[in-house]
Design an enzyme around this catalytic site. Structure first.
Site, mmCIF file in Angstrom:
data_model
loop_
_atom_site.group_PDB
_atom_site.id
_atom_site.type_symbol
_atom_site.label_atom_id
_atom_site.label_comp_id
_atom_site.label_asym_id
_atom_site.label_seq_id
_atom_site.Cartn_x
_atom_site.Cartn_y
_atom_site.Cartn_z
ATOM 1 C CE LYS A 97 -4.448 0.283 0.192
ATOM 2 N NZ LYS A 97 -5.555 -0.522 -0.367
HETATM 3 P P1 NAD Z 1 -12.768 7.028 -2.947
HETATM 4 O O1 NAD Z 1 -11.801 7.995 -2.673
HETATM 5 O O2 NAD Z 1 -13.224 6.967 -4.512
HETATM 6 O O3 NAD Z 1 -14.184 7.281 -2.101
HETATM 7 C C1 NAD Z 1 -14.286 7.496 -0.608
HETATM 8 C C2 NAD Z 1 -15.555 7.928 -0.456
HETATM 9 O O4 NAD Z 1 -15.637 7.991 1.144
HETATM 10 C C3 NAD Z 1 -15.859 9.353 -0.880
HETATM 11 O O5 NAD Z 1 -17.395 9.345 -1.369
HETATM 12 C C4 NAD Z 1 -15.807 9.923 0.443
HETATM 13 O O6 NAD Z 1 -16.745 11.238 0.338
HETATM 14 C C5 NAD Z 1 -16.367 9.043 1.435
HETATM 15 N N1 NAD Z 1 -16.138 9.289 2.903
HETATM 16 C C6 NAD Z 1 -14.904 10.027 3.248
HETATM 17 N N2 NAD Z 1 -15.100 10.478 4.534
HETATM 18 C C7 NAD Z 1 -16.305 9.955 4.772
HETATM 19 C C8 NAD Z 1 -17.014 9.982 6.006
HETATM 20 N N3 NAD Z 1 -16.548 10.723 7.036
HETATM 21 N N4 NAD Z 1 -18.383 9.446 6.130
HETATM 22 C C9 NAD Z 1 -18.894 9.054 5.102
HETATM 23 N N5 NAD Z 1 -18.306 8.934 3.546
HETATM 24 C C10 NAD Z 1 -16.903 9.375 3.815
HETATM 25 O O7 NAD Z 1 -12.306 5.769 -2.257
HETATM 26 P P2 NAD Z 1 -12.855 4.227 -2.768
HETATM 27 O O8 NAD Z 1 -11.918 3.668 -3.690
HETATM 28 O O9 NAD Z 1 -14.221 4.067 -3.030
HETATM 29 O O10 NAD Z 1 -12.457 3.484 -1.389
HETATM 30 C C11 NAD Z 1 -13.197 3.329 -0.414
HETATM 31 C C12 NAD Z 1 -12.921 2.298 0.566
HETATM 32 O O11 NAD Z 1 -12.877 0.970 -0.125
HETATM 33 C C13 NAD Z 1 -11.359 2.402 1.080
HETATM 34 O O12 NAD Z 1 -11.489 1.692 2.714
HETATM 35 C C14 NAD Z 1 -10.668 1.423 0.242
HETATM 36 O O13 NAD Z 1 -9.345 1.171 0.733
HETATM 37 C C15 NAD Z 1 -11.461 0.440 -0.108
HETATM 38 N N6 NAD Z 1 -11.123 -0.242 -1.385
HETATM 39 C C16 NAD Z 1 -11.294 0.262 -2.714
HETATM 40 C C17 NAD Z 1 -10.708 -0.427 -3.577
HETATM 41 C C18 NAD Z 1 -10.891 0.426 -5.110
HETATM 42 O O14 NAD Z 1 -10.867 -0.570 -5.916
HETATM 43 N N7 NAD Z 1 -11.118 1.581 -5.228
HETATM 44 C C19 NAD Z 1 -10.588 -1.962 -3.542
HETATM 45 C C20 NAD Z 1 -10.765 -2.380 -2.475
HETATM 46 C C21 NAD Z 1 -10.966 -1.535 -1.250
#
Ligand code: NAD
Length: 418
Positions: A107
């Site tokens: 990461k």
């Molecule tokens: P992203 O940046 O696209 O979206 C994050 C979202 O979380 C945004 O809508 C943001 O506004 C919201 N957010 C932030 N703080 C918040 C709060 N206090 N309350 C409510 N919403 C809040 O990120 P993502 O890629 O969607 O990742 C989200 C989670 O999924 C993370 O934990 C990441 O590690 C995990 N994840 C992502 C992927 C991927 O392919 N993108 C894969 C596996 C896991």
């Protein structure tokens, strides 16, 4: 090993110890399994638009190199630190092993609020971060991907920067790129699509009909928005959604497609509907059938876990549930948990497909990507369910035990150099 600190790392350590006890791992082997092989911190300087220079802290952690290159996302966030990045790298290792991918976990991240940067500043930061990482990454060493605060565009800049230094195009250095820059069809949707595929399996297990079932999704970024969209397409009523700007709740169901368009235009959900505006503090504990945390770590602690009123907890985010909350869920026994390790693994699975396609320069159709994704998810789901039933443990312990055991077995067979 005190370089890794903070609550998220502590949580990864605590979980690992629970698994190590469960599988009877000798004490003397545990540090070698838990602590990352490499951690790099870099200073990332950029010119701001006002002519000043700003320096941001960047990180990359490679957990283990036992099964192949390391693989993992890059997080741009105001609060990210080395401990959090290390925890996420460790979880990636168990996740890749559970899914049967030939990777260790990694990461990376930069401590920055990406929304406070102009597009030019974001590009400068992304390029300089990648440039600082060139000595430590490579298509057969460590392959990056998007995570919170980064997206396809950032991956395209990473790939371009790395390629410029190699004097040739090296698409396989990152995954989650735009399709037009060597990405794969289906990667953008992969994590959310995987979440919903597994929600269907969980619904079968508890005999819940998804048609007309209700769902709440925390986070409306890549994972949250696509999960909400795919759930709605399955006939599930999405009644609550939040992001960092706002929270919406309507028992009659929310218009997911309209919200997606609005959030893309306004960089968030704030102001979408005054009528449906709700309190984010109580969103997770509203009654619903399917609850999907898809934003931050540690949002479900023991107190929240006692108040949860869902039938399926589908962890789109990494690390949303604390070990104390896990204990509450185990005692309650009335919520089917799809642990993060399995639930959001669709992202890394299709990243793996992207890497394979880039290495071979042979590209698949979207139905092939989705079909193979479903196969790997079903295999991992089956492994987890069988193990949970056999050992009489939670899905999380079962999933993590399978991942940890695979890495442990590979390390033992390779031995300790010299
Ligand atoms: P992203 O940046 O696209 O979206 C994050 C979202 O979380 C945004 O809508 C943001 O506004 C919201 N957010 C932030 N703080 C918040 C709060 N206090 N309350 C409510 N919403 C809040 O990120 P993502 O890629 O969607 O990742 C989200 C989670 O999924 C993370 O934990 C990441 O590690 C995990 N994840 C992502 C992927 C991927 O392919 N993108 C894969 C596996 C896991």
């Amino acid at each position: 090993m005190s370089v890794y600190t903070g609550p998220v790392f502590e949580m990864a350590r605590q979980q690992f110890n629970i698994i190590a006890d469960h599988i009877g791992m000798p004490e003397g082997e545990r540090d070698r399994m838990l602590y990352p092989k490499r951690a790099v911190t870099v200073a990332v300087p950029i010119h701001r638009d006002d002519g000043s220079t700003a320096v941001f802290q960047g990180y990359r952690v490679q957990h283990h190199l036992t099964l192949g290159p390391t693989k993992g996302g890059t997080r741009f966030s105001r609060t990210v630190d080395l401990g959090e990045i290390a925890a996420l790298a460790i979880w990636m290792s168990w996740k890749c092993a559970l899914a049967g991918l030939p990777y260790g976990g990694a990461k990376g991240g930069v401590t920055v609020d990406p929304l406070a940067l102009s597009p030019r500043e974001l590009e400068a930061l992304s390029r300089r971060y990648m440039q600082e990482m060139i000595p430590f990454v490579g298509p057969h060493t460590d392959v990056m991907a998007p995570d919170m605060g980064t997206n396809e565009q950032v991956m395209a800049w990473f790939m371009d920067t790395y390629s410029a230094y190699q004097g040739k195009t090296v698409t396989e250095i990152v995954t989650g790129k735009p399709v037009a820059s060597g990405g794969t069809v289906g990667r953008r949707e992969a994590t959310g699509r995987g979440v919903v595929h597994l929600v269907r399996r969980a619904a079968e297990a508890i005999q819940l009909n998804p048609l007309g079932a209700t769902a709440i999704v925390q986070g409306f970024g890549n994972v949250g928005a696509i999960t909400a969209r795919e759930l709605a397409q399955q006939g599930v009523k999405v009644i609550g959604v939040s992001d960092h700007t706002g929270c919406l709740f309507d028992r009659r169901g929310l218009p997911v497609a309209e919200m997606e368009r609005y959030a893309a235009q306004h960089r968030g959900l704030a102001g979408f509907s005054a009528e449906a505006a709700a309190d984010p503090e109580t969103l997770l504990t509203q009654p619903c059938d399917i609850l999907v945390p898809a934003a931050l770590e540690r949002v479900i602690d023991a107190g929240v876990a006692r108040k949860l009123s869902c039938r399926i907890l589908a962890e789109g985010a990494n690390g949303p549930t604390t070990p104390e909350a896990d204990e509450v869920l185990r005692e309650r026994g009335d919520i089917y948990v799809l642990p993060d390790l399995l639930c959001n693994s669709g992202g890394v699975i299709v990243s793996y497909f992207e890497w394979v396609q880039d290495l071979q320069q042979l590209f698949w159709e979207e139905n092939e990507v989705n079909e193979r994704l479903g196969q790997l998810l079903d295999r991992a789901f089956h492994l987890m369910s069988t193990r949970a039933a056999h050992d009489g443990v939670s899905n999380r312990i079962a999933a993590m035990a399978i991942g940890v055991e695979k890495v442990f077995a590979a390390k033992r067979l390779r031995g300790l150099f010299p």
